[in-house]
Scaffold this motif. Structure first.
Motif, mmCIF file in Angstrom:
data_model
loop_
_atom_site.group_PDB
_atom_site.id
_atom_site.type_symbol
_atom_site.label_atom_id
_atom_site.label_comp_id
_atom_site.label_asym_id
_atom_site.label_seq_id
_atom_site.Cartn_x
_atom_site.Cartn_y
_atom_site.Cartn_z
ATOM 1 N N TRP A 49 0.837 -1.202 0.000
ATOM 2 C CA TRP A 49 0.000 0.000 0.000
ATOM 3 C C TRP A 49 0.872 1.253 0.000
ATOM 4 O O TRP A 49 0.558 2.223 -0.677
ATOM 5 C CB TRP A 49 -0.957 -0.010 1.192
ATOM 6 C CG TRP A 49 -2.017 -1.056 1.028
ATOM 7 C CD1 TRP A 49 -1.949 -2.353 1.433
ATOM 8 C CD2 TRP A 49 -3.282 -0.902 0.384
ATOM 9 N NE1 TRP A 49 -3.098 -3.027 1.093
ATOM 10 C CE2 TRP A 49 -3.942 -2.147 0.446
ATOM 11 C CE3 TRP A 49 -3.935 0.171 -0.229
ATOM 12 C CZ2 TRP A 49 -5.205 -2.352 -0.086
ATOM 13 C CZ3 TRP A 49 -5.194 -0.029 -0.752
ATOM 14 C CH2 TRP A 49 -5.815 -1.283 -0.683
ATOM 15 N N HIS A 50 1.962 1.209 0.766
ATOM 16 C CA HIS A 50 2.896 2.337 0.754
ATOM 17 C C HIS A 50 3.471 2.560 -0.631
ATOM 18 O O HIS A 50 3.487 3.680 -1.146
ATOM 19 C CB HIS A 50 4.035 2.092 1.759
ATOM 20 C CG HIS A 50 3.635 2.389 3.157
ATOM 21 N ND1 HIS A 50 3.294 3.643 3.580
ATOM 22 C CD2 HIS A 50 3.507 1.579 4.243
ATOM 23 C CE1 HIS A 50 2.969 3.606 4.856
ATOM 24 N NE2 HIS A 50 3.075 2.348 5.287
ATOM 25 N N GLU A 51 3.926 1.452 -1.223
ATOM 26 C CA GLU A 51 4.476 1.541 -2.585
ATOM 27 C C GLU A 51 3.466 2.190 -3.529
ATOM 28 O O GLU A 51 3.802 3.078 -4.310
ATOM 29 C CB GLU A 51 4.781 0.138 -3.125
ATOM 30 C CG GLU A 51 6.085 -0.455 -2.675
ATOM 31 C CD GLU A 51 6.149 -1.938 -3.036
ATOM 32 O OE1 GLU A 51 7.047 -2.612 -2.524
ATOM 33 O OE2 GLU A 51 5.286 -2.416 -3.819
ATOM 34 N N PHE A 58 0.031 5.636 -10.381
ATOM 35 C CA PHE A 58 -1.245 5.219 -9.807
ATOM 36 C C PHE A 58 -2.200 6.392 -9.708
ATOM 37 O O PHE A 58 -3.353 6.317 -10.137
ATOM 38 C CB PHE A 58 -1.014 4.594 -8.432
ATOM 39 C CG PHE A 58 -2.245 4.542 -7.580
ATOM 40 C CD1 PHE A 58 -3.285 3.677 -7.892
ATOM 41 C CD2 PHE A 58 -2.382 5.371 -6.471
ATOM 42 C CE1 PHE A 58 -4.420 3.644 -7.116
ATOM 43 C CE2 PHE A 58 -3.525 5.341 -5.696
ATOM 44 C CZ PHE A 58 -4.549 4.468 -6.021
ATOM 45 N N TRP A 59 -1.695 7.495 -9.146
ATOM 46 C CA TRP A 59 -2.568 8.653 -8.951
ATOM 47 C C TRP A 59 -3.066 9.202 -10.269
ATOM 48 O O TRP A 59 -4.247 9.512 -10.427
ATOM 49 C CB TRP A 59 -1.848 9.746 -8.150
ATOM 50 C CG TRP A 59 -1.652 9.339 -6.732
ATOM 51 C CD1 TRP A 59 -0.483 8.970 -6.131
ATOM 52 C CD2 TRP A 59 -2.669 9.201 -5.736
ATOM 53 N NE1 TRP A 59 -0.696 8.626 -4.824
ATOM 54 C CE2 TRP A 59 -2.038 8.757 -4.552
ATOM 55 C CE3 TRP A 59 -4.052 9.410 -5.727
ATOM 56 C CZ2 TRP A 59 -2.733 8.518 -3.377
ATOM 57 C CZ3 TRP A 59 -4.745 9.176 -4.556
ATOM 58 C CH2 TRP A 59 -4.090 8.732 -3.389
ATOM 59 N N SER A 60 -2.148 9.323 -11.258
ATOM 60 C CA SER A 60 -2.605 9.889 -12.529
ATOM 61 C C SER A 60 -3.584 8.937 -13.215
ATOM 62 O O SER A 60 -4.554 9.376 -13.841
ATOM 63 C CB SER A 60 -1.417 10.206 -13.431
ATOM 64 O OG SER A 60 -0.531 9.128 -13.453
ATOM 65 N N SER A 251 7.248 -8.620 -8.956
ATOM 66 C CA SER A 251 7.366 -7.799 -7.745
ATOM 67 C C SER A 251 6.266 -6.741 -7.696
ATOM 68 O O SER A 251 6.019 -6.147 -6.657
ATOM 69 C CB SER A 251 8.724 -7.118 -7.711
ATOM 70 O OG SER A 251 8.840 -6.262 -8.838
ATOM 71 N N LEU A 252 5.615 -6.498 -8.846
ATOM 72 C CA LEU A 252 4.559 -5.481 -8.872
ATOM 73 C C LEU A 252 3.194 -6.042 -8.478
ATOM 74 O O LEU A 252 2.230 -5.305 -8.362
ATOM 75 C CB LEU A 252 4.464 -4.863 -10.271
ATOM 76 C CG LEU A 252 5.655 -4.009 -10.711
ATOM 77 C CD1 LEU A 252 5.482 -3.559 -12.144
ATOM 78 C CD2 LEU A 252 5.797 -2.800 -9.798
ATOM 79 N N SER A 257 -2.353 -5.620 -6.739
ATOM 80 C CA SER A 257 -3.521 -6.107 -5.989
ATOM 81 C C SER A 257 -4.138 -4.989 -5.176
ATOM 82 O O SER A 257 -5.368 -4.852 -5.107
ATOM 83 C CB SER A 257 -3.112 -7.247 -5.061
ATOM 84 O OG SER A 257 -2.577 -8.304 -5.807
ATOM 85 N N ALA A 258 -3.271 -4.177 -4.545
ATOM 86 C CA ALA A 258 -3.784 -3.060 -3.757
ATOM 87 C C ALA A 258 -4.543 -2.100 -4.668
ATOM 88 O O ALA A 258 -5.648 -1.629 -4.327
ATOM 89 C CB ALA A 258 -2.640 -2.341 -3.061
#
Lengths: 563, 211
Positions: A49-51, A58-60, A251-252, A257-258
């Motif tokens: 979640w931090h990542e 993600f935000w864009s 690794s992503l 998933s988050a």
């Protein structure tokens, strides 16, 4: 069918539907908190979640998804309701309905590819106005498709959803009494469009709430349309997610998933936003309507919406016509309005490959719609006996409203565990998960409205309940059954993600291939694929409307000829 | 012989039929009269096993020497004729009749029987028509014939003439009367028409409202 056996089957089907839904949610929920058996980690952590929250992409992506999703839904609703208001009491309403129903059968990927070939800088629209207006003799360097703001994505979504909402509104209107209501309101001195705004549209809004939610969820989470015509730097959240999930480094997966959880959550938030703003608009409208103004300026909104709808409908028609043009083009140089010569070579060259892809699509669609029909009949028969049983409806809507990408990646974890990935059967299973809801919803009203007297009379006349069920009830319901089958078929044809994820590239359909090749630049080959993708469900649709209507007539003609 | 033994029918709003006990002999027709909403049709629903879900029924129904109220509708072998003829619109007249004809009848004879019966009720040559192409009176006769072809052990008639005009009604009444006598089965007719009752009824019961 005995009632007990039916009841038993009902629970088996409900379980069979719940299982993938739960599996799908757990399969992204747990990995997002660091618990991923596939990667061998079982430590609870918030690191993913931090990542994710520190990931600008993600935000864009999220911003883009919410913006395009909400705006496309709003525009579709506006255009569709304006079309209905302006045409309802004219003969155009019937014509409108008979034009859009076949369009609904065409998979969205096919229409989107057509829209791409119309709207792109080298597309049909620019060709039509070049060089006489624009002076272009080569395609301009514009970003008209895949533009970073997602405007063309919005156009493509509106093209896809406006006909659907018109269809849903027409169905809902038959539950109201529009003519009487309009007459009464107009006798009070209201002009027709104002009358709609103050009396019918508020009622209509409530009746089409669920279809609008479906549209909103689709717009927010769609992958194939956004891949074909959406922006890619950054892309919408759903497309970004697909890339993260497919990243070879694995690794992503945690952060993907988050993000998948957030995507599902954003659907709920957007629905809430939609309802809240509708509430506000409703209050405002109410105040206006109580002022007694007989000619409200709301009319202009509807007239503008009508204009927008006409533009969208023309684009839809262009998008559908450009597909056969490209599919049969030998040579179509840039500023020309039309291809300079036609040929069948593109189709022949596609030959073997095209046949294989079509066969795969057809067999999946065929099996899927038949299976879904059987399952839907069991569910509905149970609901007829116990009208209070609402479980099936809830599950069906969760399957539609939860983002495909969220569920399917969770399900993939399960498939990998069982070693079922990449098989035809698992693709069929996932397709059925998505066709069943639509088949069920199509069949529901006519099935429950069936005059059971016919079957009861048949059972009194002949002690063969199972045969009577087939020969009387299903035979009398053949029109809605045909429609349900056609819808099941076209939903299956349109499936992109389920095929991609369960098939793992080993099972290819017209849709996966067309989406994968859409931006390859080979317009002829892509058009052949998209055209095949459009033609199969259209054929199916026409068969489903004509066959039941003429079945008895044809059967009797044949019988008389043989006698 | 059709016997009802203390049959109750209740709706959420109260008792509709209160402890009705009756016996109808072979070839006899019992008429139940009364205003609408009193539960006449519900009684037929209870006897035939198709009582609407909102209602509950109790009591014994005997046909000959076997109890039938616990059987499913299709196992009771009762014929029910309603206001609307409920002819299957996707089947021809002949197919509707063949549908009802007992399965034991040999394949070779089925068509001939149906043809002969169509002649009997004055509809010769209509076999290949669709039911909706027929007039109301013809449809009514056809529905009666279809019911009889299934060899019912008793006949239930739920205002079967109410959609017909006066002349057709008389014709249908005598046809039904003749059929009940010929088939020699018990029949119950539900109606609010006094002429129907007088023409067909061996016995007439007036149902009264309790509330």
């Amino acid at each position: 069918m005995g009632h007990r056996a039916n009841q038993w089957l009902y629970w088996v089907i409900i379980g069979g539907l719940c299982l993938p839904l739960l599996l799908g949610l757990l399969g992204v929920l747990l990995p997002s908190f660091g618990i991923d058996p596939a990667l061998g980690s079982s430590q609870f952590s918030l690191v993913h979640w931090h990542e994710l929250l520190n990931q600008p992409e993600f935000w864009s992506g999220l911003k883009l998804s919410v913006f395009t999703g909400l705006l496309a839904t709003l525009l579709s609703y506006w255009f569709a309701s304006s079309l209905v208001v302006c045409t309802y009491q004219t003969r155009w309403f019937q014509r409108l309905q008979s034009t859009i129903t076949p369009i609904l059968a065409i998979p969205h990927a096919a229409i989107t590819i057509g829209a791409l070939f119309v709207l792109s800088p080298s597309g049909w629209l620019v060709r039509m106005i070049s060089p006489w207006l624009t002076q272009f003799d080569r395609p301009p360097n514009w970003l008209t498709v895949q533009d970073p703001e997602g405007i063309t994505l919005i156009i493509a979504l509106v093209i896809k959803e406006t006909p659907y909402l018109v269809f849903a509104m027409a169905a809902a209107l038959s539950q109201l009494q529009p003519n009487k209501t309009l007459l009464t309101t107009r006798l009070l001195g209201y002009d027709p469009i104002t009358a709609w705004h103050f009396t019918l549209l508020p009622q209509l809004f409530k009746l089409v709430r669920l279809p609008v939610f479906m549209v909103l969820a689709f717009n927010l989470t769609v992958v194939d349309v956004a891949t074909i015509i959406g922006p890619n730097t950054p892309s919408t959240l759903a497309v970004t997610l697909l890339r993260w999930f497919n990243d070879p480094s694995l690794s992503l997966r945690g952060q993907a998933s988050a993000a998948a959880m957030i995507l599902a959550f954003s659907v709920a938030v957007c629905i809430a936003i939609w309802l809240l703003s509708a509430r506000c608009c409703g209050l405002l409208r109410k105040r206006l309507s109580l002022l007694g103004q007989r000619r409200s300026s709301l009319r202009w909104a509807t007239l503008a919406g009508m204009l927008g709808a006409l533009v969208i409908l023309s684009l839809t028609i262009l998008a559908l016509f450009v597909l056969p043009l490209w599919a049969f083009t030998r040579r179509w140089r840039f500023p020309d309005n039309w291809p300079s010569s036609f040929t069948l070579d593109n189709v022949f060259r596609a030959g073997q490959n095209l046949i294989e892809l079509s066969t795969q699509s057809f067999s999946l669609g065929f099996c899927c719609s038949i299976i879904s029909l059987g399952l839907a009949l069991v569910l509905l028969e149970c609901e007829r006996l116990r009208p209070k049983q609402k479980l099936a409806v809830i599950i069906v809507f969760s399957a539609i409203l939860l983002p495909q990408i969220t569920l399917l990646f969770g399900i993939q974890v399960g498939l990998l565990y069982l070693d079922w990935n990449g098989t035809w059967w698992s693709v069929l299973g996932l397709h059925t998960l998505y066709t069943l809801p639509y088949v069920y919803l199509t069949l529901k009203a006519p099935y429950l409205a069936f005059d059971q007297g016919y079957l009861e009379q048949a059972n009194r006349l002949r002690t063969t309940p199972v045969r009577n069920f087939w020969q009387v009830k299903l035979a009398l319901l053949k029109a809605p059954i045909g429609a349900a089958l056609a819808i099941g078929f076209s939903v299956s044809m349109a499936q992109y993600l389920p095929t991609l994820i369960a098939g793992e590239g080993r099972i290819n359909t017209l849709t996966t291939e067309a989406v994968a090749r859409a931006s390859s630049g080979n317009r002829k080959w892509v058009s052949v694929l998209a055209l095949a993708q459009a033609i199969l469900p259209l054929l199916c649709f026409y068969m489903a409307t004509l066959l039941p209507r003429y079945w008895t007539l044809w059967r009797l003609t044949l019988k008389r000829a043989l006698c | 012989m059709l016997t009802l033994q203390s049959v109750f029918i209740e709706s959420p709003n109260g008792v509709l039929i209160d402890a009705l006990s009756e016996t109808v002999n072979q070839g006899e027709c019992l008429v139940l009269m009364g205003p609408s909403g009193i539960g006449k049709s519900s009684l037929l629903g209870y006897v035939s096993g198709t009582l609407p879900k909102a209602l509950t029924g109790r009591g014994e129904v005997w046909l000959q020497n076997s109890r039938i109220d616990h059987l499913s509708a299709e196992q009771r072998h009762l014929g029910l004729l309603q206001q609307s003829p409920l002819l299957f619109p996707h089947m021809t007249v002949e197919e509707n009749l063949l549908f009802a004809l007992d399965q034991k009848v040999a394949k070779t004879e089925r068509r001939q029987i149906v043809k002969a019966k169509l002649n009997d009720i004055g509809l010769p040559g209509y076999g290949h028509r669709l039911p909706q192409e027929l007039s109301g009176g013809q449809q009514a006769r056809l529905a009666l014939l279809r019911t009889l072809l299934s060899n019912p052990r008793a006949l239930l008639l739920d205002e079967p003439f109410s959609k017909l005009d006066q002349t057709l009604r008389q014709e249908m009444r005598s046809l039904v009367d003749q059929c009940i006598k010929e088939a020699n089965i018990p029949a119950i007719l539900v109606t609010h028409d006094v002429d129907d009752a007088n023409a067909l009824g061996n016995r007439i019961i007036e149902l009264k409202s309790d509330f």
